[in-house]
Motif scaffolding. Structure first.
Motif, PDB file in Angstrom:
ATOM      1  N   GLU A 138      -2.769   8.843   4.580  1.00 46.58           N
ATOM      2  CA  GLU A 138      -2.001   7.959   3.702  1.00 46.58           C
ATOM      3  C   GLU A 138      -2.663   6.588   3.555  1.00 46.58           C
ATOM      4  O   GLU A 138      -2.547   5.943   2.514  1.00 46.58           O
ATOM      5  CB  GLU A 138      -0.584   7.794   4.252  1.00 46.58           C
ATOM      6  N   ALA A 139      -3.381   6.151   4.593  1.00 47.24           N
ATOM      7  CA  ALA A 139      -4.030   4.836   4.539  1.00 47.24           C
ATOM      8  C   ALA A 139      -5.098   4.779   3.458  1.00 47.24           C
ATOM      9  O   ALA A 139      -5.456   3.699   2.987  1.00 47.24           O
ATOM     10  CB  ALA A 139      -4.652   4.504   5.897  1.00 47.24           C
ATOM     11  N   CYS A 140      -5.616   5.936   3.053  1.00 50.00           N
ATOM     12  CA  CYS A 140      -6.700   5.995   2.062  1.00 50.00           C
ATOM     13  C   CYS A 140      -6.202   6.158   0.634  1.00 50.00           C
ATOM     14  O   CYS A 140      -7.000   6.160  -0.306  1.00 50.00           O
ATOM     15  CB  CYS A 140      -7.648   7.151   2.402  1.00 50.00           C
ATOM     16  N   LEU A 141      -4.876   6.297   0.462  1.00 44.30           N
ATOM     17  CA  LEU A 141      -4.326   6.536  -0.873  1.00 44.30           C
ATOM     18  C   LEU A 141      -4.707   5.456  -1.880  1.00 44.30           C
ATOM     19  O   LEU A 141      -5.007   5.789  -3.045  1.00 44.30           O
ATOM     20  CB  LEU A 141      -2.806   6.682  -0.792  1.00 44.30           C
ATOM     21  N   PRO A 142      -4.720   4.161  -1.523  1.00 45.81           N
ATOM     22  CA  PRO A 142      -5.115   3.153  -2.517  1.00 45.81           C
ATOM     23  C   PRO A 142      -6.503   3.403  -3.107  1.00 45.81           C
ATOM     24  O   PRO A 142      -6.731   3.120  -4.284  1.00 45.81           O
ATOM     25  CB  PRO A 142      -5.083   1.844  -1.712  1.00 45.81           C
ATOM     26  N   LEU A 143      -7.414   3.950  -2.325  1.00 44.08           N
ATOM     27  CA  LEU A 143      -8.763   4.238  -2.826  1.00 44.08           C
ATOM     28  C   LEU A 143      -8.741   5.374  -3.835  1.00 44.08           C
ATOM     29  O   LEU A 143      -9.411   5.320  -4.875  1.00 44.08           O
ATOM     30  CB  LEU A 143      -9.690   4.592  -1.663  1.00 44.08           C
ATOM     31  N   GLN A 195      -1.983   0.504  -8.508  1.00 41.61           N
ATOM     32  CA  GLN A 195      -1.566   0.393  -7.113  1.00 41.61           C
ATOM     33  C   GLN A 195      -0.121  -0.080  -7.030  1.00 41.61           C
ATOM     34  O   GLN A 195       0.388  -0.755  -7.920  1.00 41.61           O
ATOM     35  CB  GLN A 195      -2.457  -0.633  -6.399  1.00 41.61           C
ATOM     36  N   GLY A 196       0.526   0.226  -5.915  1.00 41.59           N
ATOM     37  CA  GLY A 196       1.847  -0.328  -5.640  1.00 41.59           C
ATOM     38  C   GLY A 196       2.879   0.021  -6.706  1.00 41.59           C
ATOM     39  O   GLY A 196       2.895   1.120  -7.243  1.00 41.59           O
ATOM     40  N   GLU A 197       3.730  -0.961  -7.003  1.00 37.64           N
ATOM     41  CA  GLU A 197       4.825  -0.778  -7.968  1.00 37.64           C
ATOM     42  C   GLU A 197       4.681  -1.785  -9.103  1.00 37.64           C
ATOM     43  O   GLU A 197       5.287  -2.858  -9.088  1.00 37.64           O
ATOM     44  CB  GLU A 197       6.180  -0.939  -7.269  1.00 37.64           C
ATOM     45  N   GLY A 210       4.461 -11.334  -6.189  1.00 36.17           N
ATOM     46  CA  GLY A 210       3.284 -11.191  -5.340  1.00 36.17           C
ATOM     47  C   GLY A 210       2.753  -9.781  -5.209  1.00 36.17           C
ATOM     48  O   GLY A 210       1.904  -9.505  -4.340  1.00 36.17           O
ATOM     49  N   GLY A 211       3.196  -8.890  -6.061  1.00 40.27           N
ATOM     50  CA  GLY A 211       2.772  -7.492  -5.975  1.00 40.27           C
ATOM     51  C   GLY A 211       1.281  -7.288  -6.207  1.00 40.27           C
ATOM     52  O   GLY A 211       0.667  -6.405  -5.599  1.00 40.27           O
ATOM     53  N   ALA A 212       0.698  -8.093  -7.088  1.00 39.83           N
ATOM     54  CA  ALA A 212      -0.729  -7.944  -7.382  1.00 39.83           C
ATOM     55  C   ALA A 212      -1.562  -8.308  -6.160  1.00 39.83           C
ATOM     56  O   ALA A 212      -2.523  -7.610  -5.812  1.00 39.83           O
ATOM     57  CB  ALA A 212      -1.111  -8.824  -8.574  1.00 39.83           C
ATOM     58  N   GLU A 213      -1.192  -9.409  -5.500  1.00 38.30           N
ATOM     59  CA  GLU A 213      -1.915  -9.832  -4.299  1.00 38.30           C
ATOM     60  C   GLU A 213      -1.817  -8.769  -3.195  1.00 38.30           C
ATOM     61  O   GLU A 213      -2.810  -8.451  -2.528  1.00 38.30           O
ATOM     62  CB  GLU A 213      -1.365 -11.166  -3.773  1.00 38.30           C
ATOM     63  N   LYS A 214      -0.614  -8.227  -3.008  1.00 41.29           N
ATOM     64  CA  LYS A 214      -0.409  -7.209  -1.974  1.00 41.29           C
ATOM     65  C   LYS A 214      -1.204  -5.944  -2.282  1.00 41.29           C
ATOM     66  O   LYS A 214      -1.823  -5.341  -1.386  1.00 41.29           O
ATOM     67  CB  LYS A 214       1.071  -6.865  -1.838  1.00 41.29           C
ATOM     68  N   ALA A 215      -1.201  -5.517  -3.546  1.00 42.31           N
ATOM     69  CA  ALA A 215      -1.915  -4.306  -3.923  1.00 42.31           C
ATOM     70  C   ALA A 215      -3.410  -4.451  -3.674  1.00 42.31           C
ATOM     71  O   ALA A 215      -4.068  -3.523  -3.175  1.00 42.31           O
ATOM     72  CB  ALA A 215      -1.654  -3.980  -5.396  1.00 42.31           C
ATOM     73  N   LEU A 216      -3.952  -5.616  -3.985  1.00 39.71           N
ATOM     74  CA  LEU A 216      -5.376  -5.836  -3.764  1.00 39.71           C
ATOM     75  C   LEU A 216      -5.692  -5.890  -2.268  1.00 39.71           C
ATOM     76  O   LEU A 216      -6.718  -5.364  -1.818  1.00 39.71           O
ATOM     77  CB  LEU A 216      -5.816  -7.123  -4.448  1.00 39.71           C
ATOM     78  N   LYS A 217      -4.811  -6.509  -1.497  1.00 41.39           N
ATOM     79  CA  LYS A 217      -4.992  -6.575  -0.041  1.00 41.39           C
ATOM     80  C   LYS A 217      -4.972  -5.173   0.557  1.00 41.39           C
ATOM     81  O   LYS A 217      -5.785  -4.839   1.439  1.00 41.39           O
ATOM     82  CB  LYS A 217      -3.900  -7.443   0.584  1.00 41.39           C
ATOM     83  N   LEU A 236      -5.783  -2.407  -0.902  1.00 42.65           N
ATOM     84  CA  LEU A 236      -7.005  -1.700  -1.273  1.00 42.65           C
ATOM     85  C   LEU A 236      -8.156  -2.100  -0.356  1.00 42.65           C
ATOM     86  O   LEU A 236      -8.930  -1.247   0.101  1.00 42.65           O
ATOM     87  CB  LEU A 236      -7.366  -2.005  -2.731  1.00 42.65           C
ATOM     88  N   GLY A 237      -8.272  -3.396  -0.076  1.00 43.59           N
ATOM     89  CA  GLY A 237      -9.324  -3.854   0.826  1.00 43.59           C
ATOM     90  C   GLY A 237      -9.156  -3.280   2.222  1.00 43.59           C
ATOM     91  O   GLY A 237     -10.138  -2.877   2.864  1.00 43.59           O
TER      92      GLY A 237
END
Length: 268
Positions: free
Chosen positions: A101-106, A115-117, A162-169, A171-172
């Protein structure tokens, strides 16, 4: 075979191979017949003397807002922009899964899925090619042309709170946690990512992440896919890029900067 015939053969082989490779990795090349219509629609969607304006800063954009700032044909000098992504390329979030599950953003980013919602998102695709004299010769000693074919799937997504910041974090973090690879399912296609590494992210946005994905293509050297995600205010622009030669040889390639820069510039 003449040099012209050799060039045509190379072009045909490149297009066919790209279609097969991208389909196996969660996408496919555009229909030639639709490209012309999409190009005309894209040019009509941009006001005269403008490429569609820029996004208001710090605001979660609606789908209509995103359409106004999404890439169109008039924004690029080379290649073809498709503004209505074919159903076979329009992967839904529920069609993407990973064994970790940790790799799902990739996997989501590779499939050009938001990403995210997100509050809203829209998609585009771009395909282009460059040609250069080949160092090799044809069977009759004739000059040959090397054709490099690139494809980008693009997702623009807007977020609130702040969803965009969280989604990018996230992914990193996934790039770090999944460096050793993972298994992904995109629609009916399965991929084995054997290595993940962060790369140099482009400038121009508020922050960005770039990731190289090495994928098992049945050869000794894994193929290469690239993901670039740029945040501008509350909007994320995700670029999922493949190159025909790199998928076959594993050689490094550059994500076409013209496409990335043009889209990020429209976000303000």
């Amino acid at each position: 075979m003449s040099s012209i015939a050799a060039r045509r053969t190379a072009l045909a082989a490149s297009a066919a191979a790209l279609a097969l490779l991208v389909t196996a990795c969660g996408g496919s090349s555009d229909d030639d017949g639709a490209a012309g219509d999409d190009k005309a629609k894209a040019e009509q969607s941009a006001p005269a003397g403008d490429s569609g304006g820029s996004a208001p800063a710090g605001k979660a954009l609606t789908a209509a807002d995103l359409e106004k700032v999404a890439l169109v044909q008039a924004d690029v000098k080379n290649g073809e922009v498709t503004t209505k992504v074919p159903a076979k390329d329009d992967v839904a979030k529920g069609q993407v899964s990973t064994d970790d599950e940790a790799c799902l953003p990739l996997a989501l980013a590779q499939a050009a899925v938001a990403q995210g919602e997100p509050a809203a998102n829209v998609k585009r695709s771009w395909q282009g090619q460059t040609e250069a004299p080949s160092e090799s010769k044809g069977p009759d000693g004739q000059d040959m042309i090397d054709v490099s074919v690139d494809k980008i799937m693009l997702n623009l997504a807007s977020y609130s709170d702040g969803g965009a910041e969280k989604a990018l974090k996230d992914l990193g973090a996934a790039a770090d946690q999944c460096a050793g690879g993972f298994l992904a399912t995109v629609g009916s296609d399965k991929m084995k990512i054997v290595k993940v590494a962060t790369a140099t992210a482009p400038e121009g946005g508020d922050e960005a992440v770039a990731v190289d994905l090495r994928v098992n293509v049945g050869k000794e050297t894994p193929g290469l896919m690239k993901v670039v995600v740029v945040r501008k205010g509350a909007t994320l622009a995700t670029f999922s890029a493949v190159n025909l030669s790199s998928m076959m040889t594993g050689a490094d390639f550059k994500v076409p900067a013209e496409v990335v820069d043009a889209q990020v510039a429209k976000l303000g």
